[in-house]
Design a protein around this motif. Sequence first.
Motif, PDB file in Angstrom:
ATOM      1  N   ALA A  49       0.841  -1.203   0.000  1.00 53.08           N
ATOM      2  CA  ALA A  49       0.000   0.000   0.000  1.00 53.08           C
ATOM      3  C   ALA A  49       0.869   1.243   0.000  1.00 53.08           C
ATOM      4  CB  ALA A  49      -0.929  -0.012   1.202  1.00 53.08           C
ATOM      5  N   ASP A  50       2.083   1.128   0.570  1.00 50.89           N
ATOM      6  CA  ASP A  50       3.007   2.262   0.600  1.00 50.89           C
ATOM      7  C   ASP A  50       3.424   2.682  -0.805  1.00 50.89           C
ATOM      8  OD1 ASP A  50       2.887   2.161   3.345  1.00 50.89           O
ATOM      9  OD2 ASP A  50       4.772   1.073   3.569  1.00 50.89           O
ATOM     10  N   ALA A  51       3.621   1.726  -1.696  1.00 54.85           N
ATOM     11  CA  ALA A  51       4.033   2.052  -3.066  1.00 54.85           C
ATOM     12  C   ALA A  51       2.934   2.836  -3.779  1.00 54.85           C
ATOM     13  CB  ALA A  51       4.367   0.784  -3.839  1.00 54.85           C
ATOM     14  N   ALA A  52       1.703   2.417  -3.617  1.00 55.24           N
ATOM     15  CA  ALA A  52       0.585   3.130  -4.240  1.00 55.24           C
ATOM     16  C   ALA A  52       0.452   4.540  -3.652  1.00 55.24           C
ATOM     17  CB  ALA A  52      -0.712   2.349  -4.057  1.00 55.24           C
ATOM     18  N   ALA A  53       0.651   4.651  -2.353  1.00 52.37           N
ATOM     19  CA  ALA A  53       0.579   5.969  -1.709  1.00 52.37           C
ATOM     20  C   ALA A  53       1.715   6.864  -2.190  1.00 52.37           C
ATOM     21  CB  ALA A  53       0.633   5.815  -0.191  1.00 52.37           C
ATOM     22  N   LEU A  54       2.893   6.293  -2.357  1.00 53.40           N
ATOM     23  CA  LEU A  54       4.033   7.050  -2.860  1.00 53.40           C
ATOM     24  C   LEU A  54       3.759   7.566  -4.265  1.00 53.40           C
ATOM     25  CD1 LEU A  54       6.985   8.028  -2.776  1.00 53.40           C
ATOM     26  CD2 LEU A  54       7.654   5.739  -3.533  1.00 53.40           C
ATOM     27  N   LEU A  55       3.205   6.721  -5.106  1.00 53.15           N
ATOM     28  CA  LEU A  55       2.891   7.138  -6.474  1.00 53.15           C
ATOM     29  C   LEU A  55       1.834   8.246  -6.478  1.00 53.15           C
ATOM     30  CD1 LEU A  55       3.394   6.769  -9.465  1.00 53.15           C
ATOM     31  CD2 LEU A  55       1.637   4.991  -9.458  1.00 53.15           C
ATOM     32  N   ARG A  56       0.815   8.119  -5.650  1.00 54.92           N
ATOM     33  CA  ARG A  56      -0.207   9.173  -5.568  1.00 54.92           C
ATOM     34  C   ARG A  56       0.417  10.502  -5.162  1.00 54.92           C
ATOM     35  NH1 ARG A  56      -3.283   5.126  -3.410  1.00 54.92           N
ATOM     36  NH2 ARG A  56      -2.856   5.778  -1.276  1.00 54.92           N
ATOM     37  N   GLU A  57       1.308  10.453  -4.170  1.00 53.50           N
ATOM     38  CA  GLU A  57       1.950  11.677  -3.689  1.00 53.50           C
ATOM     39  C   GLU A  57       2.855  12.284  -4.764  1.00 53.50           C
ATOM     40  OE1 GLU A  57       2.785  14.797  -1.082  1.00 53.50           O
ATOM     41  OE2 GLU A  57       1.168  13.343  -1.161  1.00 53.50           O
ATOM     42  N   LEU A  58       3.611  11.441  -5.463  1.00 53.77           N
ATOM     43  CA  LEU A  58       4.457  11.948  -6.553  1.00 53.77           C
ATOM     44  C   LEU A  58       3.611  12.635  -7.622  1.00 53.77           C
ATOM     45  CD1 LEU A  58       7.017   9.044  -7.020  1.00 53.77           C
ATOM     46  CD2 LEU A  58       7.569  11.416  -6.465  1.00 53.77           C
ATOM     47  N   ARG A  59       2.497  12.025  -7.957  1.00 59.94           N
ATOM     48  CA  ARG A  59       1.626  12.617  -8.976  1.00 59.94           C
ATOM     49  C   ARG A  59       0.983  13.902  -8.486  1.00 59.94           C
ATOM     50  NH1 ARG A  59      -0.889   7.006 -11.433  1.00 59.94           N
ATOM     51  NH2 ARG A  59       0.899   6.576 -12.777  1.00 59.94           N
ATOM     52  N   ARG A  60       0.648  13.973  -7.200  1.00 63.18           N
ATOM     53  CA  ARG A  60       0.064  15.192  -6.636  1.00 63.18           C
ATOM     54  C   ARG A  60       1.073  16.340  -6.709  1.00 63.18           C
ATOM     55  NH1 ARG A  60       0.201  18.294  -2.491  1.00 63.18           N
ATOM     56  NH2 ARG A  60       1.778  17.084  -1.415  1.00 63.18           N
ATOM     57  N   VAL A  61       2.304  16.069  -6.320  1.00 65.84           N
ATOM     58  CA  VAL A  61       3.353  17.087  -6.385  1.00 65.84           C
ATOM     59  C   VAL A  61       3.601  17.495  -7.841  1.00 65.84           C
ATOM     60  CG1 VAL A  61       5.820  17.503  -6.003  1.00 65.84           C
ATOM     61  CG2 VAL A  61       4.446  16.409  -4.220  1.00 65.84           C
ATOM     62  N   GLY A  62       3.613  16.518  -8.730  1.00 62.38           N
ATOM     63  CA  GLY A  62       3.813  16.814 -10.152  1.00 62.38           C
ATOM     64  C   GLY A  62       2.730  17.712 -10.709  1.00 62.38           C
ATOM     65  N   ARG A  63       1.474  17.465 -10.304  1.00 67.62           N
ATOM     66  CA  ARG A  63       0.377  18.334 -10.767  1.00 67.62           C
ATOM     67  C   ARG A  63       0.573  19.762 -10.262  1.00 67.62           C
ATOM     68  NH1 ARG A  63      -2.559  13.656  -9.808  1.00 67.62           N
ATOM     69  NH2 ARG A  63      -3.182  14.321  -7.746  1.00 67.62           N
ATOM     70  N   GLY A  64       1.036  19.902  -9.021  1.00 65.60           N
ATOM     71  CA  GLY A  64       1.297  21.238  -8.479  1.00 65.60           C
ATOM     72  C   GLY A  64       2.399  21.958  -9.241  1.00 65.60           C
ATOM     73  N   LEU A  87      10.031  19.337 -12.173  1.00 65.42           N
ATOM     74  CA  LEU A  87       8.900  18.620 -12.769  1.00 65.42           C
ATOM     75  C   LEU A  87       9.387  17.376 -13.511  1.00 65.42           C
ATOM     76  CD1 LEU A  87       5.899  18.424 -13.407  1.00 65.42           C
ATOM     77  CD2 LEU A  87       6.283  19.923 -15.370  1.00 65.42           C
ATOM     78  N   GLU A  88      10.472  17.505 -14.266  1.00 63.31           N
ATOM     79  CA  GLU A  88      11.008  16.351 -14.989  1.00 63.31           C
ATOM     80  C   GLU A  88      11.509  15.271 -14.032  1.00 63.31           C
ATOM     81  OE1 GLU A  88      10.579  15.788 -18.172  1.00 63.31           O
ATOM     82  OE2 GLU A  88       9.541  17.712 -18.210  1.00 63.31           O
ATOM     83  N   GLU A  89      12.152  15.670 -12.947  1.00 57.79           N
ATOM     84  CA  GLU A  89      12.622  14.703 -11.957  1.00 57.79           C
ATOM     85  C   GLU A  89      11.448  14.008 -11.271  1.00 57.79           C
ATOM     86  OE1 GLU A  89      15.213  16.888  -9.374  1.00 57.79           O
ATOM     87  OE2 GLU A  89      16.821  16.961 -10.872  1.00 57.79           O
ATOM     88  N   ALA A  94       8.160   9.062 -10.705  1.00 55.00           N
ATOM     89  CA  ALA A  94       6.872   8.362 -10.824  1.00 55.00           C
ATOM     90  C   ALA A  94       7.002   7.182 -11.785  1.00 55.00           C
ATOM     91  CB  ALA A  94       5.785   9.321 -11.291  1.00 55.00           C
ATOM     92  N   ARG A  95       7.721   7.376 -12.897  1.00 53.24           N
ATOM     93  CA  ARG A  95       7.921   6.265 -13.846  1.00 53.24           C
ATOM     94  C   ARG A  95       8.697   5.129 -13.205  1.00 53.24           C
ATOM     95  NH1 ARG A  95       8.600  10.608 -17.484  1.00 53.24           N
ATOM     96  NH2 ARG A  95      10.861  10.524 -17.250  1.00 53.24           N
ATOM     97  N   LEU A  96       9.681   5.446 -12.372  1.00 53.93           N
ATOM     98  CA  LEU A  96      10.447   4.406 -11.670  1.00 53.93           C
ATOM     99  C   LEU A  96       9.566   3.608 -10.723  1.00 53.93           C
ATOM    100  CD1 LEU A  96      13.787   6.258 -10.816  1.00 53.93           C
ATOM    101  CD2 LEU A  96      13.495   4.312 -12.360  1.00 53.93           C
ATOM    102  N   VAL A  97       8.696   4.288 -10.005  1.00 55.91           N
ATOM    103  CA  VAL A  97       7.799   3.595  -9.068  1.00 55.91           C
ATOM    104  C   VAL A  97       6.862   2.675  -9.843  1.00 55.91           C
ATOM    105  CG1 VAL A  97       5.915   3.893  -7.400  1.00 55.91           C
ATOM    106  CG2 VAL A  97       7.944   5.348  -7.266  1.00 55.91           C
ATOM    107  N   VAL A  98       6.310   3.170 -10.942  1.00 55.56           N
ATOM    108  CA  VAL A  98       5.406   2.353 -11.759  1.00 55.56           C
ATOM    109  C   VAL A  98       6.140   1.115 -12.283  1.00 55.56           C
ATOM    110  CG1 VAL A  98       4.112   2.277 -13.934  1.00 55.56           C
ATOM    111  CG2 VAL A  98       3.844   4.224 -12.390  1.00 55.56           C
TER     112      VAL A  98
END
Length: 105
Positions: A49-64, A87-89, A94-98
Amino acid sequence: MKRNCRFELRLSKEELAVLTRKARKAGLSGAGLLRRAIYDLEVKEAPSADAAALLRELRRVGRGLDQLLKTANARALPEEPELRRALEENRAAARLVVAAYALDG
């Protein structure tokens, strides 16, 4: 795919325990694990569940970050290279987590 053919397989208690353990780790049923084996599909351990939460957080920061860049562009402000790089980093992370956890990208 319609599954209307039945196949019976007898396992020892140890074999069933191994099958059950591997299926649980992958987040699959025993039948799902066996179907993947039939087609030589790679079976990875299901992400925590931590991996999914990490990806959500990365995407949230990326949207900001993306919104900041869009706002700067709309107001004709000079784009900060550090912001673009961040933004690129973020997207690379996020791609690495996926890729690492085979999450739905």
